[in-house]
Scaffold this motif. Sequence first.
Motif, mmCIF file in Angstrom:
data_model
loop_
_atom_site.group_PDB
_atom_site.id
_atom_site.type_symbol
_atom_site.label_atom_id
_atom_site.label_comp_id
_atom_site.label_asym_id
_atom_site.label_seq_id
_atom_site.Cartn_x
_atom_site.Cartn_y
_atom_site.Cartn_z
ATOM 1 N N LEU A 1 43.182 84.616 9.671
ATOM 2 C CA LEU A 1 43.672 84.313 11.055
ATOM 3 C C LEU A 1 42.846 83.263 11.655
ATOM 4 N N CYS A 2 41.631 83.433 11.750
ATOM 5 C CA CYS A 2 40.769 82.328 12.268
ATOM 6 C C CYS A 2 41.220 81.105 11.632
ATOM 7 N N ARG A 3 41.077 81.035 10.408
ATOM 8 C CA ARG A 3 40.942 79.893 9.783
ATOM 9 C C ARG A 3 42.578 79.045 10.242
ATOM 10 N N ALA A 4 43.539 80.082 10.336
ATOM 11 C CA ALA A 4 44.961 79.398 10.717
ATOM 12 C C ALA A 4 44.841 78.903 12.175
ATOM 13 N N LEU A 5 43.927 79.415 12.935
ATOM 14 C CA LEU A 5 43.996 78.897 14.265
ATOM 15 C C LEU A 5 42.894 77.999 14.682
ATOM 16 N N ILE A 6 41.885 77.647 13.899
ATOM 17 C CA ILE A 6 40.788 76.889 14.075
ATOM 18 C C ILE A 6 41.074 75.448 14.481
ATOM 19 N N HIS A 7 42.468 74.914 14.099
ATOM 20 C CA HIS A 7 42.593 73.411 14.526
ATOM 21 C C HIS A 7 43.646 73.598 15.563
ATOM 22 N N ASP A 8 43.688 74.578 16.207
ATOM 23 C CA ASP A 8 44.639 74.684 17.470
ATOM 24 C C ASP A 8 46.216 74.208 17.117
ATOM 25 N N PRO A 9 46.763 74.880 15.935
ATOM 26 C CA PRO A 9 47.930 74.406 15.896
ATOM 27 C C PRO A 9 49.104 74.630 16.822
ATOM 28 N N ASP A 10 50.265 74.006 16.639
ATOM 29 C CA ASP A 10 51.173 74.309 17.614
ATOM 30 C C ASP A 10 51.983 75.644 17.131
ATOM 31 N N LEU A 11 52.062 75.668 15.751
ATOM 32 C CA LEU A 11 52.826 76.640 15.324
ATOM 33 C C LEU A 11 52.031 77.627 14.309
ATOM 34 N N LEU A 12 52.174 78.972 14.189
ATOM 35 C CA LEU A 12 51.433 79.817 13.465
ATOM 36 C C LEU A 12 52.534 80.492 12.456
ATOM 37 N N LEU A 13 52.394 80.221 11.278
ATOM 38 C CA LEU A 13 53.433 80.817 10.276
ATOM 39 C C LEU A 13 52.727 81.959 9.481
ATOM 40 N N MET A 14 53.222 83.134 9.448
ATOM 41 C CA MET A 14 52.533 84.261 8.757
ATOM 42 C C MET A 14 53.462 84.825 7.792
ATOM 43 N N ASP A 15 53.175 84.971 6.679
ATOM 44 C CA ASP A 15 53.969 85.510 5.528
ATOM 45 C C ASP A 15 53.524 86.848 5.162
ATOM 46 N N GLU A 16 53.779 87.771 5.502
ATOM 47 C CA GLU A 16 53.785 89.336 5.460
ATOM 48 C C GLU A 16 52.141 89.568 5.309
ATOM 49 N N PRO A 17 51.416 88.772 6.434
ATOM 50 C CA PRO A 17 49.985 88.846 6.349
ATOM 51 C C PRO A 17 49.237 90.191 6.390
ATOM 52 N N PHE A 18 49.890 91.453 6.921
ATOM 53 C CA PHE A 18 49.323 92.877 6.794
ATOM 54 C C PHE A 18 49.896 93.447 5.429
ATOM 55 N N GLY A 19 50.832 92.909 4.771
ATOM 56 C CA GLY A 19 51.483 93.784 3.794
ATOM 57 C C GLY A 19 50.497 94.304 2.665
ATOM 58 N N ALA A 20 49.494 93.887 2.643
ATOM 59 C CA ALA A 20 48.670 94.546 1.595
ATOM 60 C C ALA A 20 47.695 95.312 2.081
ATOM 61 N N LEU A 21 47.625 95.719 3.234
ATOM 62 C CA LEU A 21 46.687 96.643 4.187
ATOM 63 C C LEU A 21 47.219 97.858 4.177
ATOM 64 N N ASP A 22 46.397 99.052 4.278
ATOM 65 C CA ASP A 22 46.724 100.273 4.355
ATOM 66 C C ASP A 22 47.359 100.774 5.725
ATOM 67 N N ALA A 23 48.205 101.782 5.849
ATOM 68 C CA ALA A 23 48.936 101.937 7.323
ATOM 69 C C ALA A 23 48.117 101.724 8.540
ATOM 70 N N MET A 24 47.069 102.310 8.298
ATOM 71 C CA MET A 24 46.265 102.373 9.563
ATOM 72 C C MET A 24 45.649 101.216 9.990
ATOM 73 N N THR A 25 45.030 100.482 9.024
ATOM 74 C CA THR A 25 44.393 99.016 9.297
ATOM 75 C C THR A 25 45.546 98.276 9.928
ATOM 76 N N ARG A 26 46.750 98.312 9.290
ATOM 77 C CA ARG A 26 47.870 97.629 9.489
ATOM 78 C C ARG A 26 48.220 97.646 11.006
ATOM 79 N N GLU A 27 48.369 98.908 11.274
ATOM 80 C CA GLU A 27 48.437 99.106 12.898
ATOM 81 C C GLU A 27 47.670 98.533 13.668
ATOM 82 N N GLN A 28 46.319 98.681 13.470
ATOM 83 C CA GLN A 28 45.302 97.918 14.107
ATOM 84 C C GLN A 28 45.503 96.558 14.307
#
Lengths: 274, 257
Positions: B147-174
């Motif tokens: 996420l930091c890497r996607a934000l570092i250049h201060d983009p106008d647009l953030l595209l996220m493709d199931e970014p938390f799909g691989a995480l367990d339910a609790m981590t995902r909620e957090q």
Amino acid sequence: MPSSWNVFKANSVRRERALDILMPVMAVAVALMLWSAAVKVFEIPEYLLPAPLDVVVRLGEEWRRLADECLYTLQSVLLGFSASVLIGVPLAFWVVCSRSIERMLMPFLVMSQTIPKVAIAPILVVWLGFGILPKIAVVFLISFFPIIVSTIVGLKGVENDMIDLVRSMGAKTPKIMLKVRGPAALPQMFGGFKIAICFSVVGAIVGEFVGSDKGVGFLLLTSAGDLDGSLIWAALFVLIAMGVILFSIVSKLERLLIPWHVSVRIESTTAYQS
Amino acid sequence: MSGEVIGIDDVSLTYHAANSDVHALDNVSIFASEGEFVALVGPSGCGKSTLLKLVSGLLSPSSGAIRVNGREIRGPTASVGVVFQSPLLMAWRSILENILLQIEIRGLRVQDYRETAQELIQLVALEGFENAYPHQLSGGMQQRVGLCRALIHDPDLLLMDEPFGALDAMTREQMNSELQSIWMKRRKTVLFITHSISEAVYLADRVLVMSPRPGRIVGEIKVELPRPRTVASTETLEFTHLTRQVRQHLNTEEGIG
């Protein structure tokens, strides 16, 4: 983390390091002892198989000559291997960059490997003379293939998503090669280097067998002609030592260059996890 | 539309597979204005990820136009940051170096962005890990680096493709709650792709529902729950009502409901 844990970890790392050295040394020592015993018990004549101690004594007597021959062989090993790396790695990058290059080049690469090196070594002597050049050529021919193949595998083995990610940042092929595929391929490249360095030693001996008046290969050939068992084995010991040392230098370099890779890491993988 | 950041205008995409043409997207139109959080929900294989590749310039549409900040996309653009399902960190780079990769690849001056990188690391609570390597981090921590890497250049647009799909339910909620607070601080326009209905409703200002292939937009649900949303807000009647609406759109498309 509690300091006692750090001490424990430092100790266990130190223990692992010590075992890394101690265990192979012990294994070799045991093998040598068995060998000595077998020679004694079965009364094997020296021209068939000398006792290890006799070989060591011979090594001491002939060390100056062995060192000379060894240096000569080492030259062709190192020059041939370096040529393999310097030509094989860029060639692999080129193959991965372009499908057409791959299609055209790969048949030649594979064909070059199906030709027995022993068979073409005499031709190389005809072409390149009796000097060191034909030996370097055999070393090169035998060692560039594992390097190029493993480098190609490594360069191609990057997830598509990773490539998409850097492309979304605007990376074109050169940057993708330099920043992504290149570093990602290092572990496989070193796998290839390790095979290649051992093959290189074999290649140098093959080259010397065919036409040489110098080198460990030449010494092996003449001492076999004289049925001089302990000299044959002294020469073999030198060869083995050369191979082992070269291999461990490559392994050392691997550790230095890719400390991040699973195959090299020794510390706990979850050191920072919370 | 004023302040339009994403303009996906009547986009269709057909690509050629082994022996047949695959009609992946069918007349899709999505518009998002500045600072808007749009979630895209759909069954797997509906072309969600294809859509994201179109917006990031990795693919070009067969017909229609895609604009980011009013400029038509022809290849990767400067103003987008992408987060994929797997963190895609480079094992040979430290956390800080992984974040700065974006800057290096874009040919910007790395020196100018060290401070920003440090701020982002603080924002996602990874202080102290700047010099750690990816394998030393847990999955959730790795995705925060992404996420930091996607934000570092201060983009106008953030595209996220199931970014938390691989995480367990609790981590995902957090991670969802962290993403919300980051978004509230930075107010980027976000296009968030997921197959989790509750995640979409929890995060988004607007949820778009996509049909199975060929992907079309078949429903739009405005989410006007107050922010910051918490676990408690996911237990409200309104939340349940919204997720049911999304589910209905999905079901009618799949012929279940």
